[in-house]
Design a protein around this motif. Structure first.
Motif, short mmCIF file in Angstrom:
data_model
loop_
_atom_site.label_atom_id
_atom_site.label_comp_id
_atom_site.label_asym_id
_atom_site.label_seq_id
_atom_site.Cartn_x
_atom_site.Cartn_y
_atom_site.Cartn_z
N ILE A 94 12.35 16.44 16.84
CA ILE A 94 12.60 14.80 15.65
C ILE A 94 10.85 14.73 15.17
O ILE A 94 10.14 14.34 16.00
CB ILE A 94 12.90 14.58 15.05
CG1 ILE A 94 14.76 15.30 15.30
CG2 ILE A 94 13.56 13.79 14.52
CD1 ILE A 94 15.91 14.51 16.00
N ARG A 95 10.84 15.02 14.34
CA ARG A 95 10.01 14.43 13.69
C ARG A 95 9.91 13.28 12.32
O ARG A 95 10.59 12.94 11.20
CB ARG A 95 8.59 15.37 12.94
CG ARG A 95 7.11 16.05 13.89
CD ARG A 95 7.28 16.90 12.65
NE ARG A 95 7.90 17.96 11.65
CZ ARG A 95 8.13 19.23 10.71
NH1 ARG A 95 6.27 19.43 11.63
NH2 ARG A 95 8.73 19.51 10.48
N LEU A 96 10.13 12.46 12.66
CA LEU A 96 10.42 10.75 12.35
C LEU A 96 9.44 10.01 11.60
O LEU A 96 7.85 9.66 11.82
CB LEU A 96 10.93 9.92 13.29
CG LEU A 96 11.17 8.63 12.56
CD1 LEU A 96 13.06 8.66 11.17
CD2 LEU A 96 12.05 7.56 13.41
N ALA A 97 9.17 10.07 9.89
CA ALA A 97 8.59 9.02 9.88
C ALA A 97 8.91 7.48 9.16
O ALA A 97 9.62 7.57 8.22
CB ALA A 97 7.82 9.87 8.26
N ILE A 98 8.08 6.75 9.92
CA ILE A 98 8.24 5.37 9.38
C ILE A 98 7.38 4.93 8.10
O ILE A 98 5.57 4.88 8.43
CB ILE A 98 8.41 4.81 10.57
CG1 ILE A 98 7.27 4.07 11.27
CG2 ILE A 98 9.78 5.09 11.10
CD1 ILE A 98 8.20 3.54 12.44
N GLY A 99 7.13 3.92 7.25
CA GLY A 99 6.62 2.83 6.92
C GLY A 99 6.26 1.52 7.03
O GLY A 99 6.55 0.58 6.75
N THR A 100 4.80 1.28 8.41
CA THR A 100 4.65 0.06 8.41
C THR A 100 3.25 0.48 8.94
O THR A 100 2.24 1.29 9.28
CB THR A 100 5.57 -0.28 9.66
OG1 THR A 100 4.85 -1.99 9.94
CG2 THR A 100 5.00 1.20 10.89
N PRO A 101 2.19 -0.81 8.80
CA PRO A 101 1.06 -0.63 9.31
C PRO A 101 0.42 -0.38 10.39
O PRO A 101 -0.59 0.22 10.99
CB PRO A 101 -0.20 -1.50 8.85
CG PRO A 101 1.44 -2.53 7.26
CD PRO A 101 2.81 -2.06 8.05
N SER A 102 1.53 -0.80 11.07
CA SER A 102 1.35 -0.46 12.60
C SER A 102 2.39 -1.05 13.08
O SER A 102 3.08 -1.70 12.91
CB SER A 102 0.50 -1.62 13.24
OG SER A 102 0.63 -2.99 12.98
N TRP A 103 2.57 -0.52 14.58
CA TRP A 103 4.37 -1.43 15.93
C TRP A 103 4.40 -2.14 15.38
O TRP A 103 3.31 -3.35 15.53
CB TRP A 103 4.21 -0.49 16.37
CG TRP A 103 4.57 1.09 16.74
CD1 TRP A 103 3.90 2.19 16.25
CD2 TRP A 103 5.76 1.80 16.72
NE1 TRP A 103 4.60 3.42 16.31
CE2 TRP A 103 5.65 2.93 16.60
CE3 TRP A 103 7.59 1.03 16.93
CZ2 TRP A 103 6.94 3.78 16.86
CZ3 TRP A 103 8.01 2.12 17.09
CH2 TRP A 103 8.05 3.46 16.97
#
Length: 366
Positions: free
Chosen positions: A41-50
């Motif tokens: 699974i390729r999961l895309a999340i929206g954030t500049p960094s963890w």
């Protein structure tokens, strides 16, 4: 004629909707993985960094919940929800963790993105100003500089829709991209921006750095849907078992995180060592600061209390109110049924595991 970055991004999403082939799915050959076959699974999340707000994703990896479900999950970071939607529509990502705006816009363009589990239990975007600011209402932002992570970010979208919903001109506000982490903190401390349009955990991170903020009311955003995990409708149909297993791993991680936020942050440090921060900061202080960020994310999470609520459940009225708000603010042209962008069909099987066992494990981790 040049279009602003956000309009170009949305235009790109429309083109992808028209041109993209159906998703191959979350690994495998395209058949439903009902036997629990291995899946990627390729999961895309929206954030500049963890940051600690995403600790539950690290928990699912560190505690081997993904592995138990026979899943290999790769997380990809993007600066905006629009780009996440583009990634899912084009098949470059299988699942997107995304707020409602790009999904609703995509629905009006027949993108066919559907939420199958909620992650944010309420609308996460809001406005804030430095403590002591003379800005007291939305109208006071006209002529001011508002900091956002990126010009095409969901924070920018929220700033525009909030202004429009009150009959104000969004172009009267200057959006200033200030990225994430130390860059955000410096922008506020140095007076580079007069206000911020970001999401809840970002404000906690800034306040942890000693910058006091005060919220700026955005009428009409109360009790709205926050968003969550979305996929193409074809993926929902063809890869239901894989999505259930992914959701169950996340549900377990939410139970673990609620029971032991300290353990969850330590799991984040284990999986993403760079999130531990400055080596000069005492570990006890770093842990306390990051737990405070994580607790913002966990506020309102439904993880199997006695009343029978289940993680991932989406409240129909909340989704409907969000669609109505977007129409009022001019983000979309007309309303559509809430069920066009979400389904709760997978929630029950996602929550089929022993909550007590997970809580016991979390207790030992603490």
């Amino acid at each position: 004629m040049k279009h602003p970055p956000r309009r170009r991004a949305l235009a790109a999403l429309v083109l992808l909707v028209a041109a993209a082939p159906g998703l191959v799915g979350c690994g495998g050959s395209g058949d439903d993985a009902s036997s629990g076959d291995s899946a990627e699974i390729r999961l895309a999340i929206g954030t500049p960094s963890w940051n600690a707000g995403f600790a539950p994703l690290a928990v699912a990896e560190a505690e081997k919940y993904f592995e138990q479900e026979n899943l290999k999950v790769t997380v990809q970071l993007f600066p905006s929800g629009t780009q996440i939607a583009q990634q899912v529509v084009s098949g470059q990502a299988d699942i997107g963790l995304v707020t409602p705006e790009p999904v609703a816009i995509g629905q009006s363009k027949n993108a066919g993105l559907v939420y199958f589990a909620q992650y944010w239990t309420h609308w996460i975007y809001s406005l804030a100003v430095p403590d002591g600011s003379s800005v007291a209402a939305l109208g006071d932002l006209q002529g001011k500089r508002v900091g956002v992570t990126a010009v095409a970010s969901s924070g920018s979208t929220f700033m525009n829709t909030a202004m429009k919903s009150q009959g104000l001109d969004p172009s009267a506000v200057k959006l200033v991209p200030i990225g994430g982490g130390p860059q955000q903190i410096s922008a506020v401390k140095d007076g580079q921006v007069d206000a911020l349009a970001m999401w809840d955990t970002q404000y906690q991170i800034i306040e942890n750095a000693g910058v006091k903020l005060k919220p700026l009311a955005a009428p009409g955003t109360e009790n709205l849907f926050g968003g969550g995990f979305a996929v193409k409708a074809s993926t929902l149909k063809d890869k239901k078992d894989v999505l259930v297993r992914f959701g169950r791993a996340l549900a377990k991680s939410m139970v673990f995180t609620q029971a032991s936020p300290e353990g969850a942050v330590k799991d984040l440090w284990k999986v993403r060592p760079e999130t531990k921060g400055n080596a000069s900061t005492p570990e006890k202080q770093a842990l306390a600061e990051q737990v405070s960020v994580l607790k913002v994310r966990m506020d309102g999470q439904q993880v199997g209390p006695a009343d029978g609520t289940r993680w991932g459940y989406m409240e129909p009225d909340s989704v409907a109110r969000t669609v109505q708000f977007m129409v009022k603010s001019g983000l979309i042209a007309k309303e559509f049924p809430p069920t066009a962008i979400y389904t709760d069909d997978l929630i029950e099987p996602m929550n089929k595991f022993s909550y007590d066992d997970i809580r016991t494990a979390a207790g030992k981790a603490s």
